[in-house]
Design an enzyme around this catalytic site. Structure first.
Site, PDB file in Angstrom:
ATOM      1  N   TRP A 105       0.709  -1.278  -0.119  1.00 42.62           N
ATOM      2  CA  TRP A 105       0.122   0.084  -0.017  1.00 42.62           C
ATOM      3  C   TRP A 105       1.082   1.273   0.074  1.00 42.62           C
ATOM      4  CZ3 TRP A 105      -4.528  -0.465  -1.668  1.00 42.62           C
ATOM      5  CH2 TRP A 105      -5.122  -1.681  -1.469  1.00 42.62           C
ATOM      6  N   ASP A 130      -1.131   6.593   6.598  1.00 39.95           N
ATOM      7  CA  ASP A 130      -2.526   5.845   6.113  1.00 39.95           C
ATOM      8  C   ASP A 130      -2.559   4.834   7.218  1.00 39.95           C
ATOM      9  OD1 ASP A 130      -4.094   4.039   4.791  1.00 39.95           O
ATOM     10  OD2 ASP A 130      -2.749   3.475   3.140  1.00 39.95           O
ATOM     11  N   LYS A 137     -12.175  -1.867   7.336  1.00 41.56           N
ATOM     12  CA  LYS A 137     -11.490  -2.897   8.287  1.00 41.56           C
ATOM     13  C   LYS A 137     -11.529  -2.598   9.684  1.00 41.56           C
ATOM     14  CE  LYS A 137      -7.722  -2.393   4.568  1.00 41.56           C
ATOM     15  NZ  LYS A 137      -7.884  -3.775   4.036  1.00 41.56           N
TER      16      LYS A 137
END
Length: 360
Positions: A103, A171, A195
């Site tokens: 990511w 993030d 999540k």
């Protein structure tokens, strides 16, 4: 009620059963107004109250200091990969990225499209967080971007770098609210909801207001943070139901005792699985160095792919869902987000012990 699966999906992921049952009760009619929350106007008093309450719950749980704004946006973390450099990476500045997995690499790719971008730290193998204690960033730095928890590789920052006045941007899509953090260390935090916060459809952004004083004029309205701050996340129609679900999840976290208790709970349940890996004498192999292991995503391997396929086949037959590792790395991965019950982790640890006895 039918038996619920042992849900270890990486995202969209498990939601608390209590939250789902509360949402079920209110699905047709929200708080006596004769409509579902999905049917009300985002300009209504009911939704404005929901929006404000959800911001307040976050501020309380994360102890967000004055000078920060909380936004509920759309487009997931993937849109933030571009919004961040668009808003902060001006022509005379450089964006700095620490890459600890897949990511982080995706965020880096988007920044390179917008302005000068450099990688300041990246391990050869994504098995640990690089040492940032000696990191020196010059005055041309627009910000330093990190991924606090890499969902695919299972690497988590245990502490955050101190970089002085340069904004730290994180993030936190896969570990937001799994433990207390010091928000004042960050210029901006962002997290897709699917999540640890709620269902997909809404993205949380917590941004320090003074970072937005020099936003370039040429950025389209929807990609400007100041647009959404001025409109209190109501510039366009928000993902009303997703925000409502986030509200319920935040209330559930408060009922659990807040983030200190949530972290303790997460440590206890993931220890069940890590202990099996560590005590298996090489039958199971963790892929992350112990000091940087995630309490949200646990990747591991077996000695050969045939055995891994059999493991996954048998877990599915026994009610376990989502244990196949990401296609880019293979193996297995158990995602143990806040809403994954202790009982699910205990069941998995017991299955792993039994599987080793039968196949070791």
């Amino acid at each position: 009620m039918s038996k619920r699966a042992y849900n270890f999906n990486a995202g969209p992921a498990a939601l608390p059963l209590e939250v789902l049952e509360r949402a079920q009760e209110e699905l047709v009619e929200y708080q006596g107004i004769g409509m579902s929350v999905m049917e009300i106007s985002h300009r209504s008093a009911e939704y404005e109250q929901l929006n404000a309450e959800t911001q307040e719950l976050l501020a309380d749980l994360l102890n967000i200091p004055a000078g920060y704004k909380t936004l509920f946006l759309q487009g997931g973390a993937s849109t933030q990969f571009a919004m961040i450099p668009l808003n902060f990476l001006t022509s005379e500045k450089v964006a700095n990225y620490v890459i600890t997995g897949s990511w982080g690499k995706k965020a880096l790719k988007e920044s390179k499209l917008i302005g000068e971008t450099r990688v300041v730290a990246q391990p050869e193998k994504f098995s640990h967080v690089p040492d940032l204690s000696e990191l020196q960033l010059d005055n041309s730095s627009a910000y330093l971007h990190i991924t606090s928890n890499e969902t695919i590789e299972g690497i988590q920052f245990q502490q955050f770098p101190n970089i002085g006045d340069i904004p730290l941007i994180a993030d936190m899509s896969s570990d937001i609210l799994c433990k207390p953090i010091d928000v004042s260390k960050f210029g901006l935090i962002y997290a897709g909801a699917q999540k640890n916060l709620g269902p997909s459809g809404v993205t949380l952004v917590i941004v320090k207001e003074d970072l937005l004083e020099n936003t370039p004029d040429h950025i389209p309205s929807m990609l400007r943070y100041d647009t959404h701050i001025k409109a209190n996340s109501l510039y366009n129609t928000p993902p009303v139901y997703s925000v409502y679900m986030v509200n319920l999840v935040l209330k559930w976290l408060k009922e659990k005792g807040g983030l200190d208790q949530v972290e303790k709970f997460n440590q206890e349940k993931t220890k069940l699985i890590y202990d099996v890996i560590d005590e298996s004498q090489g039958f199971y192999v963790g892929t992350v160095e112990k000091q940087d292991r995630s309490i949200m995503n646990i990747p591991f391997r077996l000695k050969d792919e045939a055995l891994e396929k059999e493991f996954l086949k048998q877990t599915q037959e026994n009610g376990f869902v989502g244990l196949k590792g990401h296609r880019s790395v293979g193996g297995m991965r158990a995602s143990t987000y806040n809403a994954v019950p202790y009982e699910s982790c205990k069941a998995l640890s017991e299955f792993m012990i039994d599987f080793q006895k039968r196949n070791g």
